[in-house]
Motif scaffolding. Sequence first.
Motif, PDB file in Angstrom:
ATOM      1  N   TRP A   1       0.818  -1.211   0.000  1.00  0.00           N
ATOM      2  CA  TRP A   1       0.000   0.000   0.000  1.00  0.00           C
ATOM      3  C   TRP A   1       0.857   1.269   0.000  1.00  0.00           C
ATOM      4  N   LEU A   2       1.930   1.267   0.757  1.00  0.00           N
ATOM      5  CA  LEU A   2       2.756   2.477   0.832  1.00  0.00           C
ATOM      6  C   LEU A   2       3.364   2.802  -0.529  1.00  0.00           C
ATOM      7  N   ASN A   3       3.846   1.783  -1.214  1.00  0.00           N
ATOM      8  CA  ASN A   3       4.429   2.010  -2.530  1.00  0.00           C
ATOM      9  C   ASN A   3       3.366   2.431  -3.537  1.00  0.00           C
ATOM     10  N   LEU A   4       2.155   1.879  -3.376  1.00  0.00           N
ATOM     11  CA  LEU A   4       1.063   2.201  -4.300  1.00  0.00           C
ATOM     12  C   LEU A   4       0.585   3.638  -4.139  1.00  0.00           C
ATOM     13  N   LEU A   5       0.529   4.103  -2.899  1.00  0.00           N
ATOM     14  CA  LEU A   5      -0.098   5.400  -2.629  1.00  0.00           C
ATOM     15  C   LEU A   5       0.907   6.517  -2.374  1.00  0.00           C
ATOM     16  N   ASN A   6       2.145   6.159  -2.118  1.00  0.00           N
ATOM     17  CA  ASN A   6       3.120   7.171  -1.741  1.00  0.00           C
ATOM     18  C   ASN A   6       3.458   8.113  -2.886  1.00  0.00           C
ATOM     19  N   HIS A   7       3.336   7.643  -4.111  1.00  0.00           N
ATOM     20  CA  HIS A   7       3.725   8.449  -5.251  1.00  0.00           C
ATOM     21  C   HIS A   7       2.536   9.177  -5.890  1.00  0.00           C
ATOM     22  N   ALA A   8       1.422   9.177  -5.209  1.00  0.00           N
ATOM     23  CA  ALA A   8       0.264   9.906  -5.722  1.00  0.00           C
ATOM     24  C   ALA A   8       0.522  11.406  -5.626  1.00  0.00           C
ATOM     25  N   ILE A   9       0.146  12.137  -6.677  1.00  0.00           N
ATOM     26  CA  ILE A   9       0.426  13.573  -6.708  1.00  0.00           C
ATOM     27  C   ILE A   9      -0.504  14.348  -5.788  1.00  0.00           C
ATOM     28  N   ASP A  10      -1.703  13.804  -5.507  1.00  0.00           N
ATOM     29  CA  ASP A  10      -2.609  14.457  -4.568  1.00  0.00           C
ATOM     30  C   ASP A  10      -3.558  13.411  -3.999  1.00  0.00           C
ATOM     31  N   VAL A  11      -4.428  13.866  -3.114  1.00  0.00           N
ATOM     32  CA  VAL A  11      -5.344  12.952  -2.434  1.00  0.00           C
ATOM     33  C   VAL A  11      -6.313  12.304  -3.416  1.00  0.00           C
ATOM     34  N   ASP A  12      -6.801  13.040  -4.400  1.00  0.00           N
ATOM     35  CA  ASP A  12      -7.756  12.498  -5.360  1.00  0.00           C
ATOM     36  C   ASP A  12      -7.163  11.312  -6.110  1.00  0.00           C
ATOM     37  N   VAL A  13      -5.920  11.435  -6.550  1.00  0.00           N
ATOM     38  CA  VAL A  13      -5.270  10.329  -7.255  1.00  0.00           C
ATOM     39  C   VAL A  13      -5.089   9.138  -6.324  1.00  0.00           C
ATOM     40  N   ALA A  14      -4.722   9.399  -5.083  1.00  0.00           N
ATOM     41  CA  ALA A  14      -4.547   8.310  -4.119  1.00  0.00           C
ATOM     42  C   ALA A  14      -5.851   7.565  -3.872  1.00  0.00           C
ATOM     43  N   VAL A  15      -6.930   8.325  -3.723  1.00  0.00           N
ATOM     44  CA  VAL A  15      -8.239   7.698  -3.504  1.00  0.00           C
ATOM     45  C   VAL A  15      -8.652   6.884  -4.723  1.00  0.00           C
ATOM     46  N   ASP A  16      -8.395   7.398  -5.935  1.00  0.00           N
ATOM     47  CA  ASP A  16      -8.721   6.652  -7.150  1.00  0.00           C
ATOM     48  C   ASP A  16      -7.959   5.334  -7.212  1.00  0.00           C
ATOM     49  N   ARG A  17      -6.676   5.372  -6.893  1.00  0.00           N
ATOM     50  CA  ARG A  17      -5.871   4.142  -6.900  1.00  0.00           C
ATOM     51  C   ARG A  17      -6.382   3.154  -5.858  1.00  0.00           C
ATOM     52  N   PHE A  18      -6.697   3.669  -4.681  1.00  0.00           N
ATOM     53  CA  PHE A  18      -7.181   2.826  -3.598  1.00  0.00           C
ATOM     54  C   PHE A  18      -8.503   2.153  -3.986  1.00  0.00           C
ATOM     55  N   THR A  19      -9.418   2.944  -4.539  1.00  0.00           N
ATOM     56  CA  THR A  19     -10.724   2.417  -4.928  1.00  0.00           C
ATOM     57  C   THR A  19     -10.603   1.406  -6.058  1.00  0.00           C
ATOM     58  N   LEU A  20      -9.777   1.712  -7.053  1.00  0.00           N
ATOM     59  CA  LEU A  20      -9.598   0.809  -8.180  1.00  0.00           C
ATOM     60  C   LEU A  20      -8.994  -0.520  -7.739  1.00  0.00           C
ATOM     61  N   THR A  21      -8.036  -0.467  -6.828  1.00  0.00           N
ATOM     62  CA  THR A  21      -7.406  -1.690  -6.333  1.00  0.00           C
ATOM     63  C   THR A  21      -8.416  -2.565  -5.598  1.00  0.00           C
ATOM     64  N   LEU A  22      -9.212  -1.944  -4.716  1.00  0.00           N
ATOM     65  CA  LEU A  22     -10.233  -2.704  -3.987  1.00  0.00           C
ATOM     66  C   LEU A  22     -11.265  -3.299  -4.936  1.00  0.00           C
ATOM     67  N   THR A  23     -11.698  -2.514  -5.927  1.00  0.00           N
ATOM     68  CA  THR A  23     -12.695  -3.004  -6.870  1.00  0.00           C
ATOM     69  C   THR A  23     -12.174  -4.204  -7.652  1.00  0.00           C
ATOM     70  N   ASP A  24     -10.925  -4.144  -8.071  1.00  0.00           N
ATOM     71  CA  ASP A  24     -10.338  -5.278  -8.799  1.00  0.00           C
ATOM     72  C   ASP A  24     -10.300  -6.527  -7.926  1.00  0.00           C
ATOM     73  N   LEU A  25      -9.975  -6.371  -6.649  1.00  0.00           N
ATOM     74  CA  LEU A  25      -9.970  -7.519  -5.747  1.00  0.00           C
ATOM     75  C   LEU A  25     -11.377  -8.061  -5.513  1.00  0.00           C
ATOM     76  N   PHE A  26     -12.355  -7.166  -5.412  1.00  0.00           N
ATOM     77  CA  PHE A  26     -13.738  -7.609  -5.237  1.00  0.00           C
ATOM     78  C   PHE A  26     -14.191  -8.446  -6.431  1.00  0.00           C
ATOM     79  N   ARG A  27     -13.790  -8.030  -7.627  1.00  0.00           N
ATOM     80  CA  ARG A  27     -14.192  -8.769  -8.823  1.00  0.00           C
ATOM     81  C   ARG A  27     -13.630 -10.198  -8.822  1.00  0.00           C
ATOM     82  N   VAL A  28     -12.486 -10.374  -8.168  1.00  0.00           N
ATOM     83  CA  VAL A  28     -11.852 -11.694  -8.132  1.00  0.00           C
ATOM     84  C   VAL A  28     -12.455 -12.565  -7.036  1.00  0.00           C
TER      85      VAL A  28
END
Length: 517
Positions: A350-377
């Motif tokens: 998670w730290l590597n995934l979110l640490n390089h986000a340019i702002d909070v909106d991008v971080a939230v998008d990455r977080f949501t997309l990652t969770l959604t992909d896991l839910f689909r599996v």
Amino acid sequence: MLDSTNGYFNSEPEDHNSSISVYSGKNKECICSSEVGHVDAAPVENPSPPQVDTTIAINRPRRTRMLPSDDNMYAQLRIYYQNVRGLRTKIDELFVAATDVDYDVIVLTETWLNDQINSIQQLGPSYTIYRNDRDPSSTGKTRGGGVLIAVSNRLSSKRNTINNNGIEQLWVNIHIQDATICVGVVYLPPSSADDANVIQAHVDTALDITNSLEPNAVHLLFGDYKPGLIWKFTYSGCASPDPSESTFSRSSIALLDGMSILNMSQMCTVTNTRNRTLDLLFVNEEASKNCYIFEADEPLVDIDSHHPPLAVTQVCPQRISFDEILEDRSFNFSKADIPGLNNSLQNIDWLNLLNHAIDVDVAVDRFTLTLTDLFRVHVPAPSPRNKPPWSNRRLRQLKSWKAAALRHYTSRRNPFTKQEFIIASSNYKSYNRFLYSRHVSKTQSNLKRNPKSFWSFVNGKRKENGLPSSMFLADELESTPRDICDLFVKHFSSVFKKASACQLKLNAVFAMFLVMC
């Protein structure tokens, strides 16, 4: 007991499929509804099965090929209009009928509703409903009047904010890609229909609406005007008053002059049982090019002899693009692979995934997309539900026969095909009414033993599942997801911090998240 001999009461659940038919004539193609159901939804203690009329045999129809999905085809906006003469005693009837219709827009006058009746009771979860009920403080009347416009949730729509000037009128803008279709409705009671000043106030409001629209916008205005005019079609394709049979009062002259200023033409010549046209449809030049109006073959509720229901097909200059409002997949977490999901969550950096986000909106998008992909599996989709929940194989068979009879009637309009359609429609309505009454009766009787079924019944009539379809902030009302989010932004803007400041705390927040996992 249910009779299993002929399968009439076969309660096997199946998916509910809608059907449409195509009417061709005079170089026009219009989609005609075969979905409208008319029911009496009052629950009964021991409902008895209706008898199917087999006076005219109707063979099971073959599958018909739908119109080709070509990007160059014109989109057809299907609109239903009716003066319903009160909905207070017809709420269940309208709700059940709405489960069968596939209209894009439903326009109703004389709804007789008030603020004690919730909009979500009217047409179910498939429509966004806009209302302008009668105001007792300005009219001195506690009943009657009122207008309603319901727009399919597949379309993006927004109420047009206007000054009603004490008139029961309403406009809604429907957005289709880069174009706008404005649908308006007005109800003028007998005491106001002959008042030229009221007519002028209505025209002034319509002028404000017209001036606010884009140059190429389509504008349709339905209304119960009672003008005392006899309308006849002209060579231009529109209708005009017949000078030899019409009565030109001050109010009717004000109406004609006002619509002339608005450059709007009258399209409706459908007459009632007294050979009068009380309900009118005014359209602007952009709409008149491709607007077709007929008397509706089936009403949503009982027909008033003075107000036949109308079916309007507005051909749009470009294909309709439905907004994706909700996530394209739901998840059934009760059957989720919890150990597998937990293991996948722990294996993500998670730290590597979110640490390089340019702002909070991008971080939230990455977080949501990652969770959604896991839910689909790890989380399966829920099983498809019966639509409506009381439907079964026999009901859908009767509906299919009714659709075939409607296609036959619209292609060959004669007394025999009309009677064939009436019988097929009556069979479908009777059985639909019986199934709904039995469904309500079972829900009531099982309330103590199975309260979950009761809440499923209640939620089935709700517009939304937990999240509201519209929200207020002060005097602002918004109904689209983006506009609702903007209201939250406006409300909480005083406590917002810049993304750079929030970024400093981002690592700590997600570190706490990992500890909680």
